[in-house]
Design an enzyme around this catalytic site. Structure first.
Site, mmCIF file in Angstrom:
data_model
loop_
_atom_site.group_PDB
_atom_site.id
_atom_site.type_symbol
_atom_site.label_atom_id
_atom_site.label_comp_id
_atom_site.label_asym_id
_atom_site.label_seq_id
_atom_site.Cartn_x
_atom_site.Cartn_y
_atom_site.Cartn_z
ATOM 1 N N HIS A 209 7.393 5.628 6.505
ATOM 2 C CA HIS A 209 7.636 5.789 7.936
ATOM 3 C C HIS A 209 8.482 4.629 8.443
ATOM 4 O O HIS A 209 8.697 3.646 7.739
ATOM 5 C CB HIS A 209 6.300 5.808 8.703
ATOM 6 C CG HIS A 209 5.580 4.493 8.651
ATOM 7 N ND1 HIS A 209 4.945 4.024 7.508
ATOM 8 C CD2 HIS A 209 5.416 3.501 9.588
ATOM 9 C CE1 HIS A 209 4.422 2.842 7.737
ATOM 10 N NE2 HIS A 209 4.693 2.481 8.989
ATOM 11 N N HIS A 265 9.280 2.330 5.213
ATOM 12 C CA HIS A 265 8.422 1.538 4.340
ATOM 13 C C HIS A 265 7.100 2.278 4.151
ATOM 14 O O HIS A 265 6.777 3.201 4.908
ATOM 15 C CB HIS A 265 8.203 0.131 4.905
ATOM 16 C CG HIS A 265 7.723 0.108 6.328
ATOM 17 N ND1 HIS A 265 8.556 0.360 7.407
ATOM 18 C CD2 HIS A 265 6.510 -0.152 6.877
ATOM 19 C CE1 HIS A 265 7.870 0.267 8.537
ATOM 20 N NE2 HIS A 265 6.621 -0.041 8.235
ATOM 21 N N ARG A 275 -7.212 -3.895 0.021
ATOM 22 C CA ARG A 275 -6.144 -4.724 0.592
ATOM 23 C C ARG A 275 -6.281 -4.709 2.108
ATOM 24 O O ARG A 275 -6.587 -3.662 2.696
ATOM 25 C CB ARG A 275 -4.772 -4.168 0.193
ATOM 26 C CG ARG A 275 -3.571 -4.853 0.848
ATOM 27 C CD ARG A 275 -2.273 -4.170 0.411
ATOM 28 N NE ARG A 275 -1.095 -4.832 0.951
ATOM 29 C CZ ARG A 275 -0.499 -4.504 2.093
ATOM 30 N NH1 ARG A 275 -0.991 -3.522 2.834
ATOM 31 N NH2 ARG A 275 0.578 -5.154 2.500
#
Length: 331
Positions: A209, A265, A275
């Site tokens: 996006h 990205h 994460r």
């Protein structure tokens, strides 16, 4: 674990409409342009070189890394610790609107609009308007104060970078402050869960996006996964927990008439470890008109308000399962 959203069940349902996903190919890791912001403190040639580097990175990469950014390691570590505690609360608590007393749908997981596995995100997030932070429940006082402290620092940084980029377009210095009051931006706390997906060796933590903002500032932990699409290929961004990643959003690309680049990205999940990241989206008010500021080239995009842009994005996500973006506003 009781804090995990039901990713597996959602994916099994979507698999009925999707082919099996193959393993993503290996990608090369890259070093983004690194900019030392301490040079902005001086009115001399070093400041000019620094602002030039910022504009060049925005034009050539759409992404850059900043060091000596003015946010202390203590503040960075505090928000990382607090978001980990928050995401490790039971899932049943996190989905309650009254848990943090934020706007409806502030807690998100997966992608409720997904029509196939390729549109599903193996992640969860708290998307928090800056205007909502003072309303957070008092029982989460430490979380609230930590977010307030971080937001104050990162908003100042975002304003400084946005003013530099706007001035390079010939935009008056007051424009950014006038159109981006403190309550119009957003903070997004992200957790990318390990993805032991039974039908795929790798899944998306966040779909590809571009960002609906002037710019985004991201704090990452030491676990990699951020990738950007550059020159026809996906490349990985080496994590640096002490630095901050800055990327240009759609609004600056439109305002710059395509000079600054809002780059697609995505985030790839790790199979073994979770994460965390914190993203700050620097946004104007909804009625702000975004138009090309080029004085030498014909406009590439139609003028639009942020509200119009968001409404178009919502229609696309509802109908297509994903954002289309600036191409909807090409002349």
């Amino acid at each position: 674990m009781d804090f995990e959203p039901p990713f597996q069940g959602a994916c099994k349902d979507l698999l009925l409409n999707s082919p099996i996903i193959n393993k993503f190919p290996e990608v090369e890791e890259c070093e983004l342009p690194v900019i030392d912001l301490s040079h902005l403190d001086y009115e001399d040639i070093n400041r000019d070189k620094c602002t030039n580097k910022i504009a060049e990175a925005a034009s050539q990469w759409g992404f850059f890394v900043v060091v000596n950014h003015g946010i202390s390691p203590e503040v960075l570590n505090s928000i990382r610790d607090e978001q980990q505690k928050l995401f490790h609360q039971p899932f049943d608590k996190k989905i309650e609107q009254t848990y943090l007393n934020l706007s409806p749908l502030s807690y998100r997981w997966g992608n409720p609009k997904a029509t196939c596995v390729q549109q599903f995100s193996w992640s969860e997030a708290f998307h928090i308007s800056m205007a909502d932070i003072p309303n957070m429940n008092e029982q989460h006082q430490r979380l609230r104060s930590t977010i307030e402290s971080y937001a104050k620092k990162v908003s100042h940084l975002a304003e400084s970078l946005a003013e530099i980029l706007a001035q390079r377009l010939g935009v008056e210095s007051s424009y950014i402050r006038d159109h981006c009051p403190s309550g119009t931006s957003f903070l997004r706390l992200n957790r990318y869960a390990p993805a032991p997906c039974p039908f795929s060796s790798e899944v998306f933590g966040l779909l590809a996006h571009t960002d609906t903002a002037f710019l985004t500032i991201v704090q990452q932990d030491q676990v990699g996964g951020l990738q950007l699409f550059q020159k026809g290929r996906w490349i990985g961004v080496k994590p640096n927990p002490e630095a901050l990643v800055v990327n240009i959003g759609d609004l600056f690309e439109a305002m710059s008439n395509g000079v600054y680049k809002s780059i697609r990205h995505r985030v790839i999940t790790n199979q073994k470890v979770e994460r965390f990241s914190v993203a700050y989206f620097y946004c104007p008010s909804l009625d702000t008109v975004i138009r090309s500021r080029s004085t030498t080239e014909p406009a590439v995009f139609k003028s639009f308000t942020l509200l119009e842009y968001k409404q178009q994005t919502e229609r696309d996500v509802r109908e297509l399962g994903e954002k289309v973006g600036l191409s909807r506003f090409l002349l």
